[in-house]
Motif scaffolding. Structure first.
Motif: not given
Length: 489
Positions: A394-398, A406-420
């Motif tokens: 719901f922070d709008s990211t994937v 146990g590491h985050c490879i990519h943060t996908l940030t183009k969405h502007t509303e919660p991702v369902y």
């Protein structure tokens, strides 16, 4: 103008559903006796509460902008909803209005005043990605309420969808027609010796492994099995309340369901009978996922995860560590690691070999709604690619995770509303994401770059890939379902 408390309650109930607060909606519906009202939910359009609030806000702004003599003043700065219900703020804004300043300027637009021209079939660059043109999009209309879920048949281009209009539909996309044939699967219940529409949401659906049968779960408490021709094969009745999740096992002989009645049930698909009911959760069960053909995991608002096995009368493993309700669980492709996500904003990885989590991944800033494993890694059809996990929040990211480290490879940030919803392509090279910003984005899992984008007409509840990986289906809050054709893109 007049309205009843039943009408207000129904609009609030529908808003909670459309916003993804399914469990809050259920509780509110019980306390406000929604089921006893005479409102036909199928006739109420999506986003009705937001629409009426928006109109009220526009009316208040109009009151401020128009003087007592009828002249229009400078347009007021947009009011917030809270400002609009505060008399002191409204009065203050009315006192700030000044006569408008008129500019006597004309802008030329291709020789025609006020005209614009843009071909819908022209692909446009969106931050280096290609916006999918209308010519590559098929919009499927028919549902009369929000469409919560959709899923492709594993062997053919049949797309199933489930809606708040108490129907599921099967759309035949095999001939790429702009108006494909649809089968309407009406969810009815027995009342007074007759079959009547249940008027309850279809919350979940899943195809069996060979695509010959479709199972659906509903807020009316029944699971149903359907043939591909739209005929009803079985009705499975044992839950005492809404069903939140439903899955076939790989073999196709059992169906697993989770309900608000705190139980999970394994059903015999051939007979439609309850094979075993598991009552280990102390609150509604939200999600289930098969580990093998006879063992599965379940999660709940009780913050617990149980691993159970057919024929065993207690959990074979229980995991505790989340501090808020657990929204979704998924086994990796080999059934070795279990991922869970929660309203506590964490993503946890569990192993049957230990009691505590293998990884406690904390990076999202709001609730995590769903998770998906990639179809990659040793033992899969894509053994030369690393196994990764996607989380949608719901922070709008994937986020894409290397689970081994146990590491985050990519943060996908183009969405502007919660991702369902998120879904990997069959080859694992792409990830589709759907958000309430009405956008479906398609990303490269290797680079994390956005490669395709499409904006629909409603908030996106679900995205899914067909078996060949050349079409993406999506379902939305405005009742639309659409298919993106990625061939030659």
């Amino acid at each position: 103008m007049s309205f009843s408390s039943d009408e207000v309650n129904f609009l609030v109930y529908r808003y909670l559903q459309e916003s993804g607060f399914q469990h809050s909606a259920y509780t509110f519906g019980i306390e406000s006796h929604i089921s006893q009202s005479n409102i036909n939910g199928a006739l109420v359009p999506p986003a009705a509460l937001l629409s009426i609030l928006q109109k009220g806000l526009q009316y208040t702004e109009a009151e401020i902008s128009i003087g007592e003599d009828g002249t229009e003043h400078r347009l007021v700065e947009s009011l917030s909803l809270i400002d609009a219900v505060m008399p002191d703020v409204v009065t203050s804004r009315q006192g700030q209005q000044k006569p408008p300043v008129v500019k006597n300027e004309l802008t030329e637009t291709n020789g025609e005043e006020g005209s614009t021209s843009c071909s819908q079939d022209t692909a446009m660059e969106v931050d280096g990605s290609i916006e999918i043109p209308e010519s590559k999009t098929t919009v499927l209309r028919g549902h009369e309420s929000e469409v919560f879920i959709c899923a492709w048949n594993p062997t053919t281009d049949l797309l199933a969808s489930g809606s708040g209009d108490s129907t599921a539909r099967i759309w035949d996309m095999s001939d790429n027609s702009s108006s494909p044939n649809q089968l309407v699967l009406r969810h009815c219940i027995q009342r007074g010796g007759a079959e009547v529409p249940s008027n309850k949401d279809v919350t979940s659906l899943d195809w069996n492994c060979d695509g010959t049968l479709l199972a659906t779960g509903s807020y009316d408490g029944y699971a149903r099995i359907w043939m591909t021709d739209g005929s009803l094969a079985s009705t499975l009745g044992q839950h005492k309340g809404p069903i939140f999740a439903l899955k076939w096992n790989k073999k196709g002989n059992y169906i697993l369901s989770a309900g608000v009645d705190k139980t999970t049930i394994i059903w015999d698909a051939a007979s439609g009978q309850c094979t075993q009911q598991f009552s280990f959760h102390s609150a509604p069960a939200l999600d289930v996922d098969w580990q093998t053909n006879q063992s599965f995991a379940s999660c709940s608002t009780d913050q617990c995860i149980h691993v159970c096995k057919l024929g065993v009368d207690k959990p074979i493993k229980s995991f505790q560590g989340h501090t808020n309700e657990v929204n979704a669980i998924k086994w990796d492709p080999l059934g070795n690691l279990l991922a869970s996500c929660s309203d506590d904003m964490t993503l946890k990885i569990w192993s049957m070999k230990q009691d505590t989590c293998v990884h406690d991944l904390q990076a999202h800033s709001k609730e995590i709604y769903t998770i998906k494993w990639s179809p990659t890694g040793p033992g899969t059809a894509n053994p030369n690619m690393s196994l990764i996990l996607a989380s949608a929040s719901f922070d709008s990211t994937v986020r894409l995770w290397d689970v081994e480290r146990g590491h985050c490879i990519h943060t996908l940030t183009k969405h502007t509303e919660p991702v369902y919803s998120v879904a990997f392509s069959p080859d694992g090279k792409f990830l589709a994401s759907g958000s309430f910003d009405k956008c479906v984005h398609i990303w490269s899992t290797q680079s994390g770059h956005l490669v395709h984008s499409y904006k629909g007409t409603g908030g996106i509840f679900e995205v899914c890939w067909n078996s060949r990986g050349d079409k993406v289906g999506a379902s939305a809050s405005d009742g639309s379902v659409f298919v993106l054709d990625l061939r030659k893109m």
